[in-house]
Design a protein around this motif. Structure first.
Motif, PDB file in Angstrom:
ATOM      1  N   ASP A 222       0.875  -1.171   0.000  1.00 20.70           N
ATOM      2  CA  ASP A 222       0.000   0.000   0.000  1.00 20.70           C
ATOM      3  C   ASP A 222       0.919   1.231   0.000  1.00 20.70           C
ATOM      4  O   ASP A 222       1.501   1.580   1.032  1.00 20.70           O
ATOM      5  CB  ASP A 222      -0.851  -0.083   1.274  1.00 20.70           C
ATOM      6  N   TYR A 223       1.092   1.845  -1.169  1.00 26.76           N
ATOM      7  CA  TYR A 223       2.038   2.964  -1.314  1.00 26.76           C
ATOM      8  C   TYR A 223       1.316   4.275  -1.022  1.00 26.76           C
ATOM      9  O   TYR A 223       0.256   4.553  -1.596  1.00 26.76           O
ATOM     10  CB  TYR A 223       2.656   2.971  -2.721  1.00 26.76           C
ATOM     11  N   ILE A 224       1.921   5.056  -0.121  1.00 23.14           N
ATOM     12  CA  ILE A 224       1.302   6.317   0.295  1.00 23.14           C
ATOM     13  C   ILE A 224       2.296   7.457   0.033  1.00 23.14           C
ATOM     14  O   ILE A 224       3.467   7.364   0.409  1.00 23.14           O
ATOM     15  CB  ILE A 224       0.865   6.222   1.783  1.00 23.14           C
ATOM     16  N   HIS A 225       1.815   8.487  -0.634  1.00 23.53           N
ATOM     17  CA  HIS A 225       2.715   9.586  -1.018  1.00 23.53           C
ATOM     18  C   HIS A 225       3.204  10.347   0.223  1.00 23.53           C
ATOM     19  O   HIS A 225       2.421  10.669   1.117  1.00 23.53           O
ATOM     20  CB  HIS A 225       1.994  10.549  -1.967  1.00 23.53           C
ATOM     21  N   VAL A 226       4.472  10.677   0.232  1.00 23.23           N
ATOM     22  CA  VAL A 226       5.084  11.325   1.395  1.00 23.23           C
ATOM     23  C   VAL A 226       4.449  12.686   1.702  1.00 23.23           C
ATOM     24  O   VAL A 226       4.375  13.095   2.875  1.00 23.23           O
ATOM     25  CB  VAL A 226       6.620  11.423   1.165  1.00 23.23           C
ATOM     26  N   SER A 227       3.930  13.382   0.694  1.00 25.46           N
ATOM     27  CA  SER A 227       3.270  14.672   0.977  1.00 25.46           C
ATOM     28  C   SER A 227       1.929  14.440   1.677  1.00 25.46           C
ATOM     29  O   SER A 227       1.494  15.273   2.485  1.00 25.46           O
ATOM     30  CB  SER A 227       3.050  15.464  -0.314  1.00 25.46           C
ATOM     31  N   ASP A 228       1.276  13.330   1.382  1.00 25.60           N
ATOM     32  CA  ASP A 228       0.052  12.984   2.111  1.00 25.60           C
ATOM     33  C   ASP A 228       0.381  12.589   3.555  1.00 25.60           C
ATOM     34  O   ASP A 228      -0.363  12.915   4.489  1.00 25.60           O
ATOM     35  CB  ASP A 228      -0.692  11.851   1.410  1.00 25.60           C
ATOM     36  N   LEU A 229       1.496  11.895   3.734  1.00 25.53           N
ATOM     37  CA  LEU A 229       1.942  11.588   5.109  1.00 25.53           C
ATOM     38  C   LEU A 229       2.196  12.885   5.865  1.00 25.53           C
ATOM     39  O   LEU A 229       1.795  13.039   7.020  1.00 25.53           O
ATOM     40  CB  LEU A 229       3.238  10.777   5.094  1.00 25.53           C
ATOM     41  N   ALA A 230       2.884  13.830   5.197  1.00 24.43           N
ATOM     42  CA  ALA A 230       3.216  15.108   5.844  1.00 24.43           C
ATOM     43  C   ALA A 230       1.935  15.819   6.294  1.00 24.43           C
ATOM     44  O   ALA A 230       1.831  16.304   7.425  1.00 24.43           O
ATOM     45  CB  ALA A 230       4.013  15.981   4.882  1.00 24.43           C
ATOM     46  N   GLU A 231       0.953  15.842   5.412  1.00 21.82           N
ATOM     47  CA  GLU A 231      -0.327  16.491   5.736  1.00 21.82           C
ATOM     48  C   GLU A 231      -0.988  15.794   6.934  1.00 21.82           C
ATOM     49  O   GLU A 231      -1.542  16.455   7.822  1.00 21.82           O
ATOM     50  CB  GLU A 231      -1.238  16.435   4.501  1.00 21.82           C
ATOM     51  N   ALA A 232      -0.918  14.480   6.976  1.00 21.58           N
ATOM     52  CA  ALA A 232      -1.526  13.742   8.097  1.00 21.58           C
ATOM     53  C   ALA A 232      -0.841  14.102   9.420  1.00 21.58           C
ATOM     54  O   ALA A 232      -1.493  14.138  10.473  1.00 21.58           O
ATOM     55  CB  ALA A 232      -1.432  12.239   7.847  1.00 21.58           C
ATOM     56  N   HIS A 233       0.464  14.388   9.359  1.00 24.77           N
ATOM     57  CA  HIS A 233       1.151  14.801  10.594  1.00 24.77           C
ATOM     58  C   HIS A 233       0.656  16.164  11.072  1.00 24.77           C
ATOM     59  O   HIS A 233       0.454  16.372  12.261  1.00 24.77           O
ATOM     60  CB  HIS A 233       2.669  14.866  10.374  1.00 24.77           C
ATOM     61  N   VAL A 234       0.475  17.081  10.138  1.00 28.84           N
ATOM     62  CA  VAL A 234      -0.006  18.411  10.530  1.00 28.84           C
ATOM     63  C   VAL A 234      -1.415  18.287  11.124  1.00 28.84           C
ATOM     64  O   VAL A 234      -1.721  18.879  12.170  1.00 28.84           O
ATOM     65  CB  VAL A 234       0.006  19.372   9.317  1.00 28.84           C
ATOM     66  N   LEU A 235      -2.265  17.478  10.487  1.00 31.03           N
ATOM     67  CA  LEU A 235      -3.626  17.301  11.001  1.00 31.03           C
ATOM     68  C   LEU A 235      -3.621  16.618  12.374  1.00 31.03           C
ATOM     69  O   LEU A 235      -4.418  16.971  13.256  1.00 31.03           O
ATOM     70  CB  LEU A 235      -4.465  16.476  10.005  1.00 31.03           C
ATOM     71  N   SER A 236      -2.720  15.674  12.561  1.00 31.01           N
ATOM     72  CA  SER A 236      -2.623  14.982  13.862  1.00 31.01           C
ATOM     73  C   SER A 236      -2.184  15.956  14.945  1.00 31.01           C
ATOM     74  O   SER A 236      -2.684  15.932  16.075  1.00 31.01           O
ATOM     75  CB  SER A 236      -1.608  13.839  13.797  1.00 31.01           C
TER      76      SER A 236
END
Ligand code: UFG
Length: 324
Positions: A222-236
């Protein structure tokens, strides 16, 4: 301005998140030993070069100013190496986390975002994998991450340290705006290795395992784009700072691609054939890893924007071929 402290902010996922935090107006202090990170990846954030194994160094760095939260990326990440040298993984990934948490307890910082991994689940019993799937990691890398998650639960109960453990599936891609990307040494991940072979920087792509119980015999991830990961950190971070409950959250897309599918799509994007050779399975590789991403979407209102395979491969190709 809200101040946050970011360990490993010069690394791959860390630097993309630092960029997202700066865009959102956070004051960011990066603490990184630059063993694998790059100074230039930190951009205009403040950089303190230091090692988390040095308890006094992290204590001093954290106490320089009041931080509302800590984001903890710094970690070794090679599963194969963790089998061969577990001590290194417990010292770098577990002991360092205890040093960081101890330092936090001496300051006002009581919110932490922790980089965890799908490796905490071990061999999946059900697919897609939900956060309530049992944690039975099968290698020292995953075990050290699962241990830190347990420590965080205990510190939450006892000391009021609120945390979120973000369990990444396969982080990939590069910032569409350029300047940041994946560069591990040695590189072990599939997508960089495909493009390094495409560019002649390694002789061929090794396909590890062609006898998995999957439609084409190669492993599905399940490949997840690093910019989407980054956004999830800001939201968290925003979720925790607003008083939201902590806990573990998967970061994946619920969609999977086999090694052969990724390779074929990457060849189309690069416009060239990638030399390849078939090898036996790597130790500990499981046939299929797929996230249930429902909790992240519900709790954080997070929607991956860049994680379709073409966007992942397009941004990774731009980065590796020197255009990103
Ligand atoms: N693969 C190849 N050739 C390569 C590299 C990888 O065939 O040169 C295969 C692997 O065997 C695997 C798939 O491509 O089937 C993906 O491999 P990666 O190394 O890119 O990623 P992993 O799924 O092994 O590892 C990722 C993270 C780890 C994390 C793990 C969770 O990188 O940090 O997911 O299990 F621990």
């Amino acid at each position: 301005m809200t101040s946050v402290f970011v360990t490993g902010g010069a690394g791959y996922v860390g630097s993309h998140t630092v960029r997202a935090l700066r865009r959102r107006g956070y004051d960011v202090t990066v603490f990184d030993n630059l063993s694998s990170g790059r100074r230039t990846f930190v951009g205009d954030a403040r950089l303190i070069v230091g090692d988390l194994r040095d308890r006094d160094a992290v204590r001093t760095a954290l106490a320089v100013r009041p931080h509302a939260a800590v984001l903890h990326f710094a970690s070794l990440i090679q599963v194969g190496e963790s089998y061969a040298d577990p001590r290194k993984y417990y010292e770098h990934n577990l002991a360092t986390s205890l040093n960081l948490l101890g330092a936090m307890l001496e300051t006002e910082a009581r919110a932490l975002i922790f980089s965890s991994t799908a490796a905490v689940y071990g061999v999946p019993e059900t697919i897609p994998i939900g956060e309530d799937h049992p944690l039975r990691p099968v290698n020292p890398y995953g075990r050290a991450k699962a241990m830190v998650e347990t420590v965080l639960e205990d510190y939450g109960r006892a000391y009021g340290l609120r945390s979120m453990s973000l369990r990444y599936f396969n982080a990939s891609g590069a910032d569409p705006e350029g300047g940041l990307g994946e560069c591990h040494d040695p590189e072990t991940h599939l997508i960089p290795n495909i493009f390094l072979a495409a560019l002649g920087r390694r002789p061929e792509l090794e396909i590890f395992g062609t006898d998995f119980p999957t439609p084409d015999g190669t492993a599905v991830r399940d490949y997840i784009h690093v910019s989407d990961l980054a956004e999830a950190h800001v939201l968290s971070l925003e979720h925790l700072l607003a008083g939201g409950a902590g806990g573990a959250v998967n970061l994946g897309t619920h969609r999977g691609y086999s090694v052969r599918e990724v390779l074929a799509r990457a060849e189309r994007i690069a416009g060239r054939r990638v030399p390849r050779v078939e090898r036996p399975r790597r130790l500990g590789d499981v046939p299929v890893l797929l996230a249930s991403a429902e909790k992240a979407e519900r709790l954080l209102a997070w929607t991956p924007r860049f994680s379709d395979l073409d966007a992942i491969l397009g941004t990774a190709w731009a980065w590796h071929s020197g255009r990103g």
